[in-house]
Motif scaffolding. Structure first.
Motif, PDB file in Angstrom:
ATOM      1  N   THR A   1       0.964  -1.044   0.124  1.00  0.00           N
ATOM      2  CA  THR A   1       0.021  -0.027   0.134  1.00  0.00           C
ATOM      3  C   THR A   1       1.064   1.259  -0.034  1.00  0.00           C
ATOM      4  O   THR A   1       1.837   1.146   0.301  1.00  0.00           O
ATOM      5  CB  THR A   1      -0.984   0.033   1.156  1.00  0.00           C
ATOM      6  N   ASP A   2       0.292   2.329  -0.406  1.00  0.00           N
ATOM      7  CA  ASP A   2       0.996   3.670  -0.275  1.00  0.00           C
ATOM      8  C   ASP A   2       1.554   3.942   0.940  1.00  0.00           C
ATOM      9  O   ASP A   2       2.756   4.157   1.338  1.00  0.00           O
ATOM     10  CB  ASP A   2       0.283   4.679  -0.757  1.00  0.00           C
ATOM     11  N   ASP A   3       1.015   3.571   1.989  1.00  0.00           N
ATOM     12  CA  ASP A   3       1.300   3.892   3.506  1.00  0.00           C
ATOM     13  C   ASP A   3       2.475   2.831   3.722  1.00  0.00           C
ATOM     14  O   ASP A   3       3.524   3.412   4.432  1.00  0.00           O
ATOM     15  CB  ASP A   3       0.232   3.753   4.641  1.00  0.00           C
ATOM     16  N   GLN A   4       2.476   1.570   3.420  1.00  0.00           N
ATOM     17  CA  GLN A   4       3.581   0.627   3.558  1.00  0.00           C
ATOM     18  C   GLN A   4       5.016   1.212   2.777  1.00  0.00           C
ATOM     19  O   GLN A   4       5.929   1.296   3.218  1.00  0.00           O
ATOM     20  CB  GLN A   4       3.203  -0.746   3.112  1.00  0.00           C
ATOM     21  N   VAL A   5       4.690   1.742   1.593  1.00  0.00           N
ATOM     22  CA  VAL A   5       6.059   2.283   0.831  1.00  0.00           C
ATOM     23  C   VAL A   5       6.498   3.236   1.339  1.00  0.00           C
ATOM     24  O   VAL A   5       7.524   3.766   1.578  1.00  0.00           O
ATOM     25  CB  VAL A   5       5.346   2.422  -0.842  1.00  0.00           C
ATOM     26  N   ALA A   6       5.580   4.457   1.983  1.00  0.00           N
ATOM     27  CA  ALA A   6       6.049   5.672   2.696  1.00  0.00           C
ATOM     28  C   ALA A   6       6.902   5.130   4.075  1.00  0.00           C
ATOM     29  O   ALA A   6       7.856   5.828   4.148  1.00  0.00           O
ATOM     30  CB  ALA A   6       4.879   6.479   3.086  1.00  0.00           C
TER      31      ALA A   6
ATOM     32  N   ASN B   1      15.164   6.409  -3.829  1.00  0.00           N
ATOM     33  CA  ASN B   1      14.232   6.131  -4.812  1.00  0.00           C
ATOM     34  C   ASN B   1      13.940   4.582  -4.659  1.00  0.00           C
ATOM     35  O   ASN B   1      14.892   3.710  -4.584  1.00  0.00           O
ATOM     36  CB  ASN B   1      14.683   6.277  -6.083  1.00  0.00           C
TER      37      ASN B   1
ATOM     38  N   LYS C   1      10.095   3.703   2.451  1.00  0.00           N
ATOM     39  CA  LYS C   1      10.980   4.870   2.312  1.00  0.00           C
ATOM     40  C   LYS C   1      11.845   5.554   3.362  1.00  0.00           C
ATOM     41  O   LYS C   1      12.752   5.846   3.308  1.00  0.00           O
ATOM     42  CB  LYS C   1      10.422   5.694   1.355  1.00  0.00           C
TER      43      LYS C   1
END
Length: 184
Positions: A125-130, A145, A133
């Motif tokens: 999910t976007d939260d997991q990727v954030a 990146n 990072k």
């Protein structure tokens, strides 16, 4: 700009370095990076395009015509279109994937960033990727990146490659380690 000798040592790295220098000179880095992202996606999603780049049965003139058609259909910038045509003309289309990765590394170095390849068992999910990072940034000490890939054979967890470091937290590796330990 100093580009590491390791990148320039490979054939794909030399092509990527030349493309980067032209893009920087013409102030088209963002356009070229966007076009290369489209090409990378096309390589992953289109079996026909992947075959075009690797098949020795495709002649030079057919490869040039096909790459021009791909460039037009993907809406690539002129610099990337010429790059793709040069690869086809020199019968180096098999180097396209490696050249895209090398370009990404060179561009990240130029911006003072790091690159990480992350392979997960399922899309994050976007939260997991954030969160990932942020964690990688704390490890690297600079912005990172992230190149996300999905490999269901991992069963669960992640494999992260950043520079010369690899962190394998996949369930597949843990199960293989357990199986080896049980064999005695």
């Amino acid at each position: 700009m100093d580009i590491s000798g390791g990148i320039k040592a490979s054939l794909a790295g030399r092509y990527a370095a030349a493309l980067f220098e032209l893009a920087e000179e013409n102030k088209q880095l963002d356009a070229v990076e966007g076009s290369l992202a489209k090409l990378k996606s096309a390589l992953a999603d289109s079996e026909e395009f992947a075959t075009l780049t690797t098949s020795p049965l495709v002649g030079r003139s057919e490869a040039i015509a096909a790459t021009q058609s791909v460039s037009d259909s993907l809406g690539l910038d002129p610099l990337t279109t010429n790059f793709l045509g040069t690869l086809a003309e020199n019968r180096r289309l098999a180097q396209l994937g490696a050249a895209i990765r090398a370009f990404s590394t060179i561009a990240a170095q130029y911006r003072g960033e790091a690159n990480a390849e992350v392979i997960s068992a399922h899309p994050l999910t976007d939260d997991q990727v954030a969160a990932l990072k942020a964690k990688l940034k704390s490890l690297a000490g600079r912005d990172v990146n992230v190149d996300m890939n999905v490999d269901p054979s991992l069963l669960g967890g992640l494999v992260v490659r950043m520079g010369s470091r690899m962190i394998d937290g996949s369930l597949r590796t843990k199960l293989n380690t357990l199986a080896s330990a049980m064999k005695g």
